[in-house]
Design an enzyme around this catalytic site. Structure first.
Site, PDB file in Angstrom:
ATOM      1  N   CYS A 132     -11.032  18.906 -51.665  1.00 28.25           N
ATOM      2  CA  CYS A 132     -10.775  19.725 -52.854  1.00 28.25           C
ATOM      3  C   CYS A 132     -11.727  20.907 -52.976  1.00 28.25           C
ATOM      4  CB  CYS A 132     -10.850  18.856 -54.108  1.00 28.25           C
ATOM      5  SG  CYS A 132     -12.257  17.728 -54.158  1.00 28.25           S
ATOM      6  N   HIS A 245     -13.454  21.268 -60.651  1.00 26.00           N
ATOM      7  CA  HIS A 245     -14.672  21.525 -59.880  1.00 26.00           C
ATOM      8  C   HIS A 245     -15.103  22.986 -60.063  1.00 26.00           C
ATOM      9  CE1 HIS A 245     -14.239  17.664 -58.214  1.00 26.00           C
ATOM     10  NE2 HIS A 245     -13.972  17.943 -56.957  1.00 26.00           N
TER      11      HIS A 245
END
Length: 340
Positions: A132, A245
């Site tokens: 990711c 994130h």
């Protein structure tokens, strides 16, 4: 007449699997029949898709010859066993785990960066989805890489607990309540409390002192950019955020690029939303912009005052959507449009 596909989602009851199924419906993926699949423990439960409830199949018993496409997100050890079986049964596997990312004969794909590499899927009928953190970083850096080249990337990530799964989400919630209530903190998922804390440790430690999560960003960047000479220096940090994130990225380019030139490139870049105003709140954050969104958000663009060829960026994205489920489905969309 539009061709329809039979699709399996392996790990359907997990955090990523749930979003995969939602996105298949949301993006009107051409599905004839959807098979949600999970471990024996979850088999028999129901999942909603297009207004109907589907029974979750047992992975051990499922016949993959019934589907043309399988989206995997069950954990690397499970993918190691069942993804090759599914591929051998004739379906194309898009695997969201770390199991196959470094295999030379398996393409590692970010659709905005290297969609041409999807054509290599036929060697093993498996396509790997990157980490990711790598995905969001390379979506943002691709236009700059193409324009002026990148010699070195120094990145610090600030990663949400959802990257560790459902139990980590629950741990952050329960620890937060305990902390605010003055009760003892219990740690099961992480070695230290994550609530109101920052942990400079994701995945196992390697011999060189870096963690595996950090080294994934090194290995994957080189493979996706098809450039073994690019230097990557990561520090991966877990923060008390549920979804999204964040990354502080510092790059050294081969040719000089100004802040304004970078902004122009990023405004036109696919999958990128530029949010770069030099005022309070004029930047993206995980909670206010990225969470539950598909785009990669970029802000805080500055020329590096310590290096004449340096540029700084702040990059934020939803790790479960673009960092996992969405990226897999975008790969599938290109695959069915151009290759199968």
């Amino acid at each position: 007449m539009k061709r329809l596909f039979d699709v399996a989602v392996v790990g359907a009851t997990g955090v990523v699997g749930n979003i995969m199924i939602s996105l298949l419906e949301e993006r009107h993926f051409p599905i004839n029949k959807l098979y949600p699949i999970a471990s024996k423990k979850s088999a028999g439960t129901r999942i909603e898709f297009k207004g109907k409830y589907l029974i979750v199949n047992d992975l051990e018993e499922f016949d993959f010859s019934k589907v043309q496409l399988a989206l995997f997100s069950p954990g690397a050890s499970v993918s190691a066993i069942y993804a090759p079986r599914a591929a051998a049964a004739g379906c194309v596997v898009i695997d969201n785990t770390s199991q196959f990312r470094r295999d030379e004969d398996i393409p590692l794909i970010v659709p905005e960066v290297n969609p041409h590499a999807i054509s290599q899927y036929k060697s093993r009928n498996i396509i790997a989805n990157p980490n990711c953190s790598t995905i969001q970083m390379l979506v943002a850096l691709k236009p700059i890489y193409d324009a002026v080249g990148i010699k070195r990337i120094n990145v610090a990530t600030y990663q949400a607990v959802s990257g560790s799964g459902k139990k980590a989400i629950e741990e952050l919630a329960t620890q937060s309540i305990a902390r605010l209530s003055g009760k003892p903190i219990k740690c099961d998922v992480y070695p230290k409390p994550i609530a109101f804390n920052v942990l400079p440790h994701i995945d196992v430690f390697m011999e060189n002192g870096y963690t595996k999560e950090e080294m994934k960003m090194v290995w994957e960047t080189k493979k996706i950019f098809e450039n073994e000479s690019i230097l990557v220096n990561p520090t991966a940090v877990r923060v008390p955020v549920f979804y999204g994130h964040s990354e502080a990225v510092h790059i050294e380019t081969h040719q000089k690029i100004t802040t304004e030139q970078a902004r122009i490139l990023l405004k036109k870049a696919p999958g990128v939303v530029l949010m770069d105003e030099r005022q309070p709140g004029g930047y993206p954050t995980a909670v206010t912009e990225a969470s539950d969104k598909d785009a990669v958000f970029v802000g805080r663009i500055r020329e590096d005052i310590s290096h004449s060829y340096g540029l700084n960026l702040w990059i934020v994205s939803d790790n479960i959507r673009k960092g996992a489920a969405l990226n897999s489905i975008q790969i599938a969309e290109i695959l069915i449009k151009e290759y199968i």
